[in-house]
Design an enzyme around this catalytic site. Structure first.
Site, PDB file in Angstrom:
ATOM      1  N   LYS A 265       0.868  -1.182   0.000  1.00 43.03           N
ATOM      2  CA  LYS A 265       0.000   0.000   0.000  1.00 43.03           C
ATOM      3  C   LYS A 265       0.906   1.233   0.000  1.00 43.03           C
ATOM      4  CE  LYS A 265      -3.585   2.729   0.715  1.00 43.03           C
ATOM      5  NZ  LYS A 265      -4.509   3.030  -0.384  1.00 43.03           N
TER       6      LYS A 265
ATOM      7  N   CYS B 238      -3.002   9.773  -6.214  1.00 36.95           N
ATOM      8  CA  CYS B 238      -4.093   9.465  -5.273  1.00 36.95           C
ATOM      9  C   CYS B 238      -5.226  10.469  -5.455  1.00 36.95           C
ATOM     10  CB  CYS B 238      -3.632   9.491  -3.824  1.00 36.95           C
ATOM     11  SG  CYS B 238      -5.053   9.206  -2.726  1.00 36.95           S
TER      12      CYS B 238
HETATM   13  O1  RRO Z   1      -5.978   5.363  -0.461  1.00 36.77           O
HETATM   14  C1  RRO Z   1      -6.668   5.806  -1.406  1.00 36.77           C
HETATM   15  O2  RRO Z   1      -7.697   6.466  -1.230  1.00 36.77           O
HETATM   16  C2  RRO Z   1      -6.284   5.585  -2.803  1.00 36.77           C
HETATM   17  C3  RRO Z   1      -5.019   5.818  -3.295  1.00 36.77           C
HETATM   18 BR1  RRO Z   1      -3.574   6.279  -2.206  1.00 36.77          BR
HETATM   19  C4  RRO Z   1      -4.757   5.677  -4.677  1.00 36.77           C
HETATM   20  O3  RRO Z   1      -3.642   5.878  -5.185  1.00 36.77           O
HETATM   21  N1  RRO Z   1      -5.796   5.317  -5.472  1.00 36.77           N
HETATM   22  C5  RRO Z   1      -7.033   5.103  -4.990  1.00 36.77           C
HETATM   23  O4  RRO Z   1      -7.946   4.775  -5.772  1.00 36.77           O
HETATM   24  N2  RRO Z   1      -7.253   5.221  -3.643  1.00 36.77           N
END
Ligand code: RRO
Length: 311
Positions: free
Chosen positions: A45, A129
């Protein structure tokens, strides 16, 4: 013998199919599950400087055609993902850390810390993100992207690639490719979720996730054509030594085949991993091998990038 072996960022993967950063790769238990599965690599993650609980729940929702999420970067903090590397090494496949610092210096601090760790084989820098209230996606600002890459390449030691947002306009593909081609990036992962979609529960006449009034990143079936277009475009525009990693709408062997035909050297699974769990890697691998057998291909290089134009 049909082989799904591939090389990304100079690293050998037994199979070209592994997890997207996001689903089921936040905790040690989840990362161990990936290690024990048929995934070709373990990708974490996205890590920030500090632990983050993420956005309010419910923050993930699945429909028949895909998913919407507004997780808000829940993660254990970069030191956890650095320390986990030792444990990851037992699985005999590359361990890659996704990095998503809140600013230039956070990213530089994290990447500097990872630099000395021989069990971290590559870094995927997340430029995309979509779920941080008030924070634009770096990948949509070409000059910011250039400035960030300038900074991180001062400290990076491992091979470093970027996770890109989806682009939709021909000049935007070219502008981002021009930036990326000025740096020694090892790979580009296309695409992150399509940002700020809206899914509605018509019975309740209500949004389906709580953060940001229901707006969130879209994944799954609907995003495959956009993902394929991004894989194809960056495959043709980036320097030939940059590997493209395809992600978006892959739930079976044929979807993976399409991504590779567009130019992907490996593919990642997001929404389908959430749905099915880590068993998806062996299933999709088997289906892809069957397709290759039928077509007479023995390795992915036999068809990688060989999508034809119409006469
Ligand atoms: O954690 C998120 O809300 C998230 C991330 Br970091 C990302 O790069 N892509 C996404 O769809 N959710």
């Amino acid at each position: 013998m049909t082989s799904l072996k591939t090389t990304i960022a100079g690293l050998e993967l037994e199979t070209c199919i592994y997890n997207a950063s996001g689903p089921l790769c936040t905790t040690a238990e989840e990362l161990d599950d990936l290690g024990q599965s048929m995934a070709g690599a373990i990708l974490s993650k996205s890590a920030t400087l500090e632990y983050r609980a993420g956005n309010e729940k419910p923050r993930y929702y699945e429909t028949g055609w895909g998913s919407i999420n507004s997780m808000g970067l829940p993660n254990e903090g970069y030191k956890f993902y650095a320390d986990y590397a030792k444990q990851a090494a037992q699985y005999g496949k590359p361990y890659i850390v996704s990095v998503s610092g809140m600013g230039f210096e956070d990213n530089a601090t994290i990447i500097k810390h990872l630099a000395g760790n021989e069990n971290i084989k590559a870094i995927e820098l997340n430029l995309s993100c979509p779920n941080l209230p008030g924070k634009p996606q770096t990948g949509y600002d070409f000059e910011q992207s250039r400035a960030l890459l300038n900074r991180v390449f001062e400290v990076a030691q491992q091979p470093l690639g970027v996770k890109l947002p989806p682009y939709f306009d021909m000049p935007h593909f070219e502008m981002m490719a021009e930036v990326l081609n000025d740096f020694p990036i090892s790979f580009a992962t296309c695409i992150n979720s399509i940002g700020n979609g809206l899914v509605i529960d018509t019975d309740q006449e209500c949004v389906v996730i709580k953060p940001k009034k229901g707006f969130g990143g879209i994944g799954g079936d609907f995003i495959k054509p956009t993902a394929l277009a991004n894989v194809r475009k960056f495959y043709t525009l980036l320097k030939k030594d940059v590997d493209i990693i395809g992600v978006g709408g892959i739930k079976n062997g044929m979807d993976a085949f399409e991504h590779i035909l567009c130019g992907a050297s490996a593919v990642q699974i997001g929404t389908q991993l959430m749905r099915e769990g880590t068993g998806c890697f062996a299933r999709i691998a088997g289906e892809l091998q069957e397709i290759m057998n039928k077509k007479g291909y023995s390795s992915i290089n036999d068809f990688k990038g060989k999508l034809k134009d119409m006469e």
